[in-house]
Design a protein around this motif. Structure first.
Motif, PDB file in Angstrom:
ATOM      1  N   ARG A 446       0.833  -1.199   0.000  1.00 32.28           N
ATOM      2  CA  ARG A 446       0.000   0.000   0.000  1.00 32.28           C
ATOM      3  C   ARG A 446       0.870   1.253   0.000  1.00 32.28           C
ATOM      4  N   LEU A 447       1.935   1.244   0.778  1.00 34.98           N
ATOM      5  CA  LEU A 447       2.864   2.376   0.790  1.00 34.98           C
ATOM      6  C   LEU A 447       3.516   2.551  -0.579  1.00 34.98           C
ATOM      7  N   LYS A 448       3.816   1.428  -1.226  1.00 35.56           N
ATOM      8  CA  LYS A 448       4.384   1.488  -2.579  1.00 35.56           C
ATOM      9  C   LYS A 448       3.398   2.137  -3.543  1.00 35.56           C
ATOM     10  N   LYS A 449       2.137   1.755  -3.443  1.00 37.59           N
ATOM     11  CA  LYS A 449       1.099   2.304  -4.318  1.00 37.59           C
ATOM     12  C   LYS A 449       0.961   3.806  -4.112  1.00 37.59           C
ATOM     13  N   GLU A 450       1.140   4.277  -2.866  1.00 37.45           N
ATOM     14  CA  GLU A 450       1.005   5.698  -2.557  1.00 37.45           C
ATOM     15  C   GLU A 450       2.294   6.468  -2.819  1.00 37.45           C
ATOM     16  N   GLY A 451       3.304   5.797  -3.370  1.00 38.59           N
ATOM     17  CA  GLY A 451       4.555   6.478  -3.708  1.00 38.59           C
ATOM     18  C   GLY A 451       5.451   6.761  -2.525  1.00 38.59           C
ATOM     19  N   ARG A 452       5.300   6.018  -1.439  1.00 39.68           N
ATOM     20  CA  ARG A 452       6.102   6.266  -0.235  1.00 39.68           C
ATOM     21  C   ARG A 452       7.067   5.128   0.088  1.00 39.68           C
ATOM     22  N   LEU A 453       7.265   4.206  -0.843  1.00 42.06           N
ATOM     23  CA  LEU A 453       8.133   3.059  -0.574  1.00 42.06           C
ATOM     24  C   LEU A 453       9.571   3.496  -0.300  1.00 42.06           C
ATOM     25  N   ASP A 454      10.040   4.552  -1.000  1.00 40.08           N
ATOM     26  CA  ASP A 454      11.419   5.008  -0.790  1.00 40.08           C
ATOM     27  C   ASP A 454      11.649   5.519   0.621  1.00 40.08           C
ATOM     28  N   LEU A 455      10.573   5.984   1.284  1.00 37.11           N
ATOM     29  CA  LEU A 455      10.715   6.506   2.646  1.00 37.11           C
ATOM     30  C   LEU A 455      10.728   5.401   3.693  1.00 37.11           C
ATOM     31  N   VAL A 456      10.296   4.199   3.306  1.00 32.82           N
ATOM     32  CA  VAL A 456      10.279   3.087   4.258  1.00 32.82           C
ATOM     33  C   VAL A 456      11.717   2.614   4.479  1.00 32.82           C
ATOM     34  N   LYS A 457      12.177   2.665   5.718  1.00 34.88           N
ATOM     35  CA  LYS A 457      13.569   2.324   6.008  1.00 34.88           C
ATOM     36  C   LYS A 457      13.719   1.033   6.801  1.00 34.88           C
ATOM     37  N   MET A 458      12.729   0.688   7.620  1.00 35.87           N
ATOM     38  CA  MET A 458      12.955  -0.399   8.574  1.00 35.87           C
ATOM     39  C   MET A 458      11.683  -1.194   8.831  1.00 35.87           C
ATOM     40  N   LEU A 459      11.878  -2.509   9.031  1.00 36.45           N
ATOM     41  CA  LEU A 459      10.841  -3.379   9.571  1.00 36.45           C
ATOM     42  C   LEU A 459      11.299  -3.818  10.952  1.00 36.45           C
ATOM     43  N   LEU A 460      10.484  -3.561  11.963  1.00 36.97           N
ATOM     44  CA  LEU A 460      10.853  -3.833  13.350  1.00 36.97           C
ATOM     45  C   LEU A 460       9.851  -4.828  13.936  1.00 36.97           C
ATOM     46  N   LEU A 461      10.358  -6.010  14.328  1.00 35.11           N
ATOM     47  CA  LEU A 461       9.503  -7.061  14.886  1.00 35.11           C
ATOM     48  C   LEU A 461      10.136  -7.647  16.144  1.00 35.11           C
ATOM     49  N   THR A 462       9.283  -8.147  17.043  1.00 35.71           N
ATOM     50  CA  THR A 462       9.737  -8.782  18.281  1.00 35.71           C
ATOM     51  C   THR A 462       9.864 -10.281  18.062  1.00 35.71           C
ATOM     52  N   ASN A 463      11.045 -10.797  18.257  1.00 36.93           N
ATOM     53  CA  ASN A 463      11.329 -12.213  17.990  1.00 36.93           C
ATOM     54  C   ASN A 463      12.290 -12.739  19.072  1.00 36.93           C
ATOM     55  N   CYS A 464      11.857 -13.564  20.023  1.00 36.25           N
ATOM     56  CA  CYS A 464      10.495 -14.045  20.148  1.00 36.25           C
ATOM     57  C   CYS A 464       9.698 -13.131  21.071  1.00 36.25           C
ATOM     58  N   THR A 465       8.361 -13.276  21.022  1.00 40.11           N
ATOM     59  CA  THR A 465       7.516 -12.468  21.885  1.00 40.11           C
ATOM     60  C   THR A 465       7.631 -12.942  23.327  1.00 40.11           C
ATOM     61  N   PHE A 466       7.106 -12.146  24.234  1.00 40.46           N
ATOM     62  CA  PHE A 466       7.121 -12.494  25.653  1.00 40.46           C
ATOM     63  C   PHE A 466       6.514 -13.877  25.874  1.00 40.46           C
ATOM     64  N   ASP A 467       5.472 -14.194  25.102  1.00 41.08           N
ATOM     65  CA  ASP A 467       4.766 -15.463  25.280  1.00 41.08           C
ATOM     66  C   ASP A 467       5.384 -16.612  24.497  1.00 41.08           C
ATOM     67  N   GLY A 468       6.445 -16.331  23.711  1.00 41.65           N
ATOM     68  CA  GLY A 468       7.179 -17.413  23.075  1.00 41.65           C
ATOM     69  C   GLY A 468       6.911 -17.619  21.597  1.00 41.65           C
ATOM     70  N   LEU A 469       6.247 -16.694  20.916  1.00 35.77           N
ATOM     71  CA  LEU A 469       6.007 -16.853  19.487  1.00 35.77           C
ATOM     72  C   LEU A 469       7.223 -16.382  18.700  1.00 35.77           C
ATOM     73  N   VAL A 470       7.663 -17.245  17.785  1.00 37.72           N
ATOM     74  CA  VAL A 470       8.898 -16.998  17.041  1.00 37.72           C
ATOM     75  C   VAL A 470       8.577 -16.944  15.549  1.00 37.72           C
ATOM     76  N   TYR A 471       9.102 -15.927  14.884  1.00 33.96           N
ATOM     77  CA  TYR A 471       8.861 -15.740  13.454  1.00 33.96           C
ATOM     78  C   TYR A 471       9.708 -16.688  12.615  1.00 33.96           C
ATOM     79  N   ASN A 472       9.264 -16.912  11.377  1.00 34.92           N
ATOM     80  CA  ASN A 472      10.090 -17.558  10.364  1.00 34.92           C
ATOM     81  C   ASN A 472      10.924 -16.445   9.737  1.00 34.92           C
TER      82      ASN A 472
END
Length: 915
Positions: A446-472
């Motif tokens: 959606r950000l790409k469609k709105e022409g703001r993809l160049d401004l996107v710098k970072m993806l920030l995720l919690t790995n693992c969560t407090f409850d133990g969920l772990v991302y692939n």
């Protein structure tokens, strides 16, 4: 769609099977000793013992102690009917294995080639303390050649050497890998020539534990390549180990990859002493702790103190008549090592050039990063450092809404626009899961469609969560890089510092995946894969693979070393695998590091980070595996015990992760009927997995809420500390310090709590029983709805109608008390009914769950008010119960809306208007 059903076993791991086998052997030998000679029982017991010894010989072949020769000597004692002696020797070996005493008493290993002789004498007071480890030799040799190798190496050992090692010989490629999985003591691997591939020792009992080895499918490799391939796999599964190669291949014919794989390559004609000394040298180098050693040396030096710390050397403490008990409590060494000096072998954290620089480099090697920085004020600060270093005002960050509050405050400091990502709700237990990949991609597109993809710098995720969920992690990074090939990833691994030291976990860490993807994307094989992928895409289909000529690997992980490994409180690390670090980020990172790092860091904390690194390199694999085992033991105990499962349920995979996000089909780690399900396939493929060391106990059927259960039962009665509760759950965690005694104590405490609940139930009146049933119904059936994050008010949107909010502007607008007012919670819903839009002017953070349900500039929804009203927690940070919710005044929002709409207006005019 479920894939093949995971393999299961009635033992979680080989360590459990091994100890149980020895205890069974001990019990059977006692029965044999007591039975009548010549009876039918004697023959039956002898046959049983013979069978057990033969079965154990397979397992014990992967360990140096007690070793095959001792097993065979026990068999000979059985044949000679020396029942009493046999019982004593089995009991003695079992005691040493259970207590691990053989690892602290090198004498136990000295007479291995002479049968069952075990020295049980105490250590001589003048004896050199030796650290014990084992060396894996891989070569298809005879038993006589193996004995000669043992004797030759034993003759080379000096009495004053700091380290002592045993030898494990494996004669095939598969057996070598099995030994690496089973044997925690192995610290070095010597591959001598090319071993044959297939094992001759596989049994149905072992197979559930070694599926990873059996699925490698490398048997078609030429035998000449198996040695180097084994070296590569050692670096993949146990990278902390030193690897050596013995060959006759001429130097000119050795491949570059082979030369890089092994620490050193030897030739058969070379002296065995050189190999022995090289093994010890490798261990010695890993054992080194540059900063801790420098600090110890400094503490021994006589010094005159004329700087700013009266407590240094303990002078202001031990001379005091009023606080000398403080010094006695902590001990003199703590104060002798306290200094603000950066000389005399010590170093500056802000600009290290000596021992600290070396300690951080060794930590970088241990954790698999390109750069590692020590942080002495917690991962909260580490998070702010990374965010401030990499994003600037106006940049856009995709961020997990449920992340730690330090990230939200980091956004305020940096001025970046957050695009919040919603985790899926787990309403039954009043918690949130994690963010599905499809949602992340949808926001990014959606950000790409709105022409703001160049401004996107970072993806920030919690790995693992407090409850133990772990991302692939690999899947997330690959598919996001396919859309934005220069995306920076910040993985908050505050609760996951231990994960880099066992393979299942490691493959879901930022540093491991960063290196893996960097190597993959720079290979010719990937270029062919990418071209084939693009050719087969349907019209308008989004690529799932990044373009090799554009992709950049830029990954940062923040870890709370003190939470899951050995370090003093607040000891944390920032790990970096950024191929553009020097070119793009080093200067801004160092500025951010300077901004947040004290000029007077705690040296004891830094020393603990240095020592903690040494520990994980030598025993991280063992300790992490054991902490997982302790968690599994606790899960099984609660699951199986009728007095415990009457009130308590251990939540498992299917409780936390929807079926569509776990294609492996793994729904639980353990059942009484099927035993342990192997989790390797799930950890390799599923979108989310559950870290089993996070044990969430559902307590709804007790009729007691989580906060009361924690304080009234666990803390007040048993002094059991836990980190987190929800309305109807409490969270236990195992770590590398968890012992069997700890698990037993917790189990006994839960049993006593169950007994107390039984007694309380019997004493209730009919009215009290009804109240209790209503409470149970509330905790098990009547769940307060979890609110979705609403949206930023249009006064604080980066671009109207596009994801992204100006949290910084909203935050600082509230510095003027004229801009906000308080509204009691009970008045919020009526105000909304009268068409008033309420906008938060502060962070509102209930604990638990511990993340913001409102941030400055966010519209307050009816669902959020209902959630806050229904919460029965003692802490809501940012909320004043006596005053109410802090919200922006309506005239301020109208004025701010005008400011936002003026867009390009100069900053000075903007400031005047805000005033």
């Amino acid at each position: 769609m479920e894939e093949n059903k995971p393999d299961s076993s009635y033992h979680y791991n080989v360590a459990q099977l091994r100890l149980e086998s020895w205890n069974n052997l001990k019990n059977e030998s006692i029965k044999l000793e007591k039975c009548n000679r010549g009876s039918s029982d004697e023959k039956k017991l002898q046959n049983n013992l013979r069978r057990l010894l033969n079965e154990m010989e397979i397992i014990e072949s992967y360990f140096a102690f007690p070793g095959i020769l001792r097993l065979r000597a026990l068999n000979e004692m059985l044949e000679r009917q020396e029942h009493t002696a046999l019982t004593n020797k089995i009991a003695e070996i079992t005691k040493h294995l259970v207590s691990d005493r053989y690892r602290s008493n090198p004498d136990l290993m000295e007479d291995e080639d002479q049968g069952v002789e075990i020295s049980d004498r105490g250590e001589h007071p003048d004896a050199v303390k030796k650290n014990y480890f084992e060396v894996l030799f891989v070569e298809d040799i005879s038993l006589q050649e193996e004995c000669k190798l043992r004797n030759d190496l034993k003759d080379l050992r000096g009495s004053n050497e700091q380290f002592n090692y045993g030898i494990v010989v494996q004669r095939s490629f598969e057996d070598a890998l099995i030994a690496l999985h089973f044997n925690y003591n192995i610290q070095a691997v010597v591959v001598r020539y090319a071993p044959p591939y297939h094992s001759k020792k596989l049994t149905p009992t072992l197979k559930p534990f070694i599926q990873k080895v059996l699925n490698l499918d490398l048997a078609s490799k030429p035998s000449s390549e198996l040695g180097p391939v084994l070296g590569d796999l050692v670096k993949k599964f146990r990278p902390e180990l030193d690897t050596y190669y013995v060959t006759d291949t001429a130097l000119g014919k050795l491949k570059d990859t082979t030369l890089k794989t092994f620490r050193r390559i030897f030739y058969r004609t070379e002296d065995l002493q050189e190999l022995h000394l090289t093994i010890l040298r490798g261990i010695s180098e890993r054992y080194e702790t540059p900063f801790f050693s420098a600090l110890k040396e400094y503490s021994k030096k006589p010094t005159g103190i004329f700087h700013a710390m009266p407590i240094s050397r303990g002078n202001s403490v031990f001379k005091s008549r009023w606080i000398n008990d403080f010094g006695n409590f902590y001990g003199r060494n703590m104060f002798l090592a306290e200094t603000s000096s950066t000389t005399g072998g010590l170093d500056s954290l802000l600009q290290p050039t000596g021992s600290l620089k070396k300690a951080q480099k060794m930590a970088s090697d241990a954790y698999g990063s390109l750069n590692t920085f020590f942080v002495t004020n917690g991962t909260s600060t580490a998070n702010k450092i990374v965010v401030q270093a990499l994003v600037k005002p106006g940049d856009v960050i995709l961020i997990d809404r449920d992340c730690h509050k330090s990230h939200h405050y980091g956004l305020v400091l940096s001025g970046a626009y957050p695009v919040y990502l919603d985790s899926y709700p787990i309403e039954e237990y009043s918690m949130y899961g994690a963010v599905p990949l499809e949602q992340i991609k949808e926001k990014l597109l959606r950000l790409k469609k709105e022409g703001r993809l160049d401004l996107v710098k970072m993806l920030l995720l919690t790995n693992c969560t407090f409850d133990g969920l772990v991302y692939n992690v690999e899947k997330v990074m690959q598919e996001i890089l396919a859309i934005k090939p220069d995306m920076v990833f910040l993985w908050d691994e505050a609760w996951f510092a231990f994960a880099g030291f066992t393979y299942n976990y490691k493959q879901r860490t930022g540093m491991f995946v960063a290196k893996k993807l960097h190597e993959k994307y720079n290979s010719s094989a990937y270029r062919e894969e990418y071209e084939e992928h693009i050719k087969n895409l349907k019209k308008d289909e989004i690529p799932r693979l990044p373009e090799p000529d554009k992709v950049r690997i830029r990954v940062y992980s923040t870890q709370s070393t003190h939470k899951t490994l050995s370090s003093f409180r607040q000891g944390s690390m920032i790990h970096i695998w950024d191929e553009d670090f020097r070119r793009k980020s080093e200067n801004t990172f160092m500025e951010a590091y300077m901004t947040h790092t004290s000029t007077s860091p705690n040296y004891q904390m830094l020393a603990s980070l240095d020592v903690g690194r040494r520990q994980v390199q030598f025993e991280g694999y063992e300790l992490v595996e054991k902490s997982i085992e302790m968690a599994m033991v606790l899960r099984a105990k609660i699951n199986d015990h009728p007095r415990l499962n009457k009130y308590f349920d251990v939540l498992t995979v299917s409780d936390f992760i929807p079926a569509e996000l776990r294609k492996s089909g793994l729904s639980e780690y353990y059942t009484s009927k099927e035993g342990w399900n192997r989790m390797e396939t799930a950890w390799e493929k599923d979108e989310f997995v559950l870290d089993p060391t996070k044990i969430t106990l559902h307590i709804g059927r007790t009729g007691v809420d989580g906060d009361t259960f924690k304080n009234k039962y666990l803390m007040d009665k048993f002094n059991i500390q836990i980190n987190k509760t929800s309305r109807n759950t409490v969270l236990f965690m195992t770590n590398i310090g968890t012992t069997r005694g700890s698990v037993t104590y917790l189990t006994n405490a839960l049993l006593k709590i169950a007994d107390e609940l039984d007694k309380e139930l019997l004493s209730l009146s009919s009215k009290e029983s009804k109240i209790r049933e209503e409470k149970i119904y509330s905790l098990t059936k009547d769940f307060p709805p979890l609110p979705d994050f609403s949206y930023f008010h249009n006064s604080f949107q980066a671009v109207p109608g596009v994801p992204g909010g100006n949290i910084r502007e909203a935050f600082f607008l509230a510095y003027n008390e004229e801009n906000y007012e308080y509204m009691p919670l009970e008045e919020c819903l009526p105000a909304m009914e009268n068409d008033r839009t309420l906008v938060a002017s502060s962070f509102i953070i209930p604990y638990p769950p511990g993340f913001p349900v409102l941030v400055p500039g966010q519209v307050v929804s009816k669902e959020i008010i209902r959630f806050l009203t229904a919460l029965d927690v003692s802490e809501i940070h940012g909320y004043r119960a006596d005053l109410g919710l802090r919200i922006f005044k309506e005239n301020v929002l109208n004025r701010q809306k005008t400011v936002t709409s003026m867009g390009a207006m100069g900053n000075n005019k903007k400031k005047k208007l805000i005033k």
